[in-house]
Design a protein around this motif. Structure first.
Motif, mmCIF file in Angstrom:
data_model
loop_
_atom_site.group_PDB
_atom_site.id
_atom_site.type_symbol
_atom_site.label_atom_id
_atom_site.label_comp_id
_atom_site.label_asym_id
_atom_site.label_seq_id
_atom_site.Cartn_x
_atom_site.Cartn_y
_atom_site.Cartn_z
ATOM 1 N N ASN A 82 -56.196 -1.073 3.073
ATOM 2 C CA ASN A 82 -57.185 0.006 2.993
ATOM 3 C C ASN A 82 -57.079 0.827 4.256
ATOM 4 N N LEU A 83 -57.629 2.017 4.212
ATOM 5 C CA LEU A 83 -57.737 2.864 5.394
ATOM 6 C C LEU A 83 -59.226 3.056 5.637
ATOM 7 N N ILE A 84 -59.692 2.617 6.793
ATOM 8 C CA ILE A 84 -61.121 2.558 7.089
ATOM 9 C C ILE A 84 -61.432 3.473 8.263
ATOM 10 N N LEU A 85 -62.411 4.366 8.066
ATOM 11 C CA LEU A 85 -62.809 5.301 9.107
ATOM 12 C C LEU A 85 -64.126 4.860 9.728
ATOM 13 N N VAL A 86 -64.131 4.753 11.052
ATOM 14 C CA VAL A 86 -65.338 4.441 11.802
ATOM 15 C C VAL A 86 -65.559 5.550 12.820
ATOM 16 N N GLY A 87 -66.775 5.622 13.329
ATOM 17 C CA GLY A 87 -67.095 6.604 14.353
ATOM 18 C C GLY A 87 -68.540 7.047 14.222
ATOM 19 N N PRO A 88 -68.973 7.854 15.160
ATOM 20 C CA PRO A 88 -70.374 8.277 15.172
ATOM 21 C C PRO A 88 -70.689 9.265 14.057
ATOM 22 N N MET A 89 -71.991 9.426 13.800
ATOM 23 C CA MET A 89 -72.384 10.432 12.818
ATOM 24 C C MET A 89 -71.923 11.792 13.323
ATOM 25 N N GLY A 90 -71.458 12.599 12.396
ATOM 26 C CA GLY A 90 -70.974 13.923 12.756
ATOM 27 C C GLY A 90 -69.521 13.960 13.200
ATOM 28 N N ALA A 91 -68.824 12.825 13.159
ATOM 29 C CA ALA A 91 -67.410 12.805 13.557
ATOM 30 C C ALA A 91 -66.503 13.310 12.436
ATOM 31 N N GLY A 92 -67.011 13.340 11.202
ATOM 32 C CA GLY A 92 -66.224 13.838 10.082
ATOM 33 C C GLY A 92 -65.674 12.756 9.171
ATOM 34 N N LYS A 93 -66.239 11.577 9.223
ATOM 35 C CA LYS A 93 -65.693 10.453 8.440
ATOM 36 C C LYS A 93 -65.652 10.748 6.943
#
Length: 172
Positions: free
Chosen positions: A3-14
């Motif tokens: 899988n490809l999993i995106l993490v990061g803060p709100m507003g990062a564009g996930k």
């Protein structure tokens, strides 16, 4: 790639970048927050109001465990998903993790009109975002296979960089 999993803060564009990546890779796209909303029939702010943040985080942990068990999806997570160690383990084991990094200024600009962000219902959203990033940044980095800067970059450019850099990673 599992899988490809995106993490990061709100507003990062996930979510935006996740949808574009899924289209490019011809894979299904899943957003853990949207999946929680679909299952419960309630939006995230309502869940926070009724169950508090711990109740929401319990739902999130169960959803992440389920979604990380899939094969061949692009998954966007909520910004706070990394706060629980069980989630970090599931995310790392679930596939390649990409940390979409955005500055606090960029986050403020991207979230200022979004009423679906319970943690930003404060007198000083920029301070809240700064505090959250200080706490969460090391956790995002701990599980990330790639760290990608998203500030002032069109989503399509970010997608192309992710695809290029994924090809350069050794198998795991």
């Amino acid at each position: 790639m599992r899988n490809l999993i995106l993490v990061g803060p709100m507003g990062a564009g996930k979510s935006t970048i996740g949808r574009l990546l899924a289209k490019e890779l011809r894979l299904p796209f899943k957003d853990s927050d949207k999946e929680i909303e679909l299952r419960t029939g309630a939006n995230i702010p309502w869940i926070f109001d009724k169950e508090g943040e711990p109740g929401f985080r319990d739902r999130e942990q169960a959803m992440i465990a389920e979604l990380c068990g899939f094969e061949g999806v692009v998954l966007a997570t909520g910004g706070g998903a990394v706060m629980r160690e069980a989630n970090r383990r599931a995310l790392h084991a679930g596939g390649r993790v990409v940390y979409l990094h955005a500055s606090v200024e960029q986050q403020v600009g991207r979230t200022s009109r979004d009423r679906n962000r319970p943690l930003l219902r404060t007198a000083d959203p920029a301070k809240t975002l700064r505090d959250l990033l200080e706490l969460r940044d090391p956790l995002y980095r701990e599980i990330a296979d790639l760290v990608i800067e998203t500030d002032e970059r069109p989503p399509r450019m970010v997608v192309l960089e992710i695809l290029d850099r994924l090809q350069q990673l050794p198998p795991r």
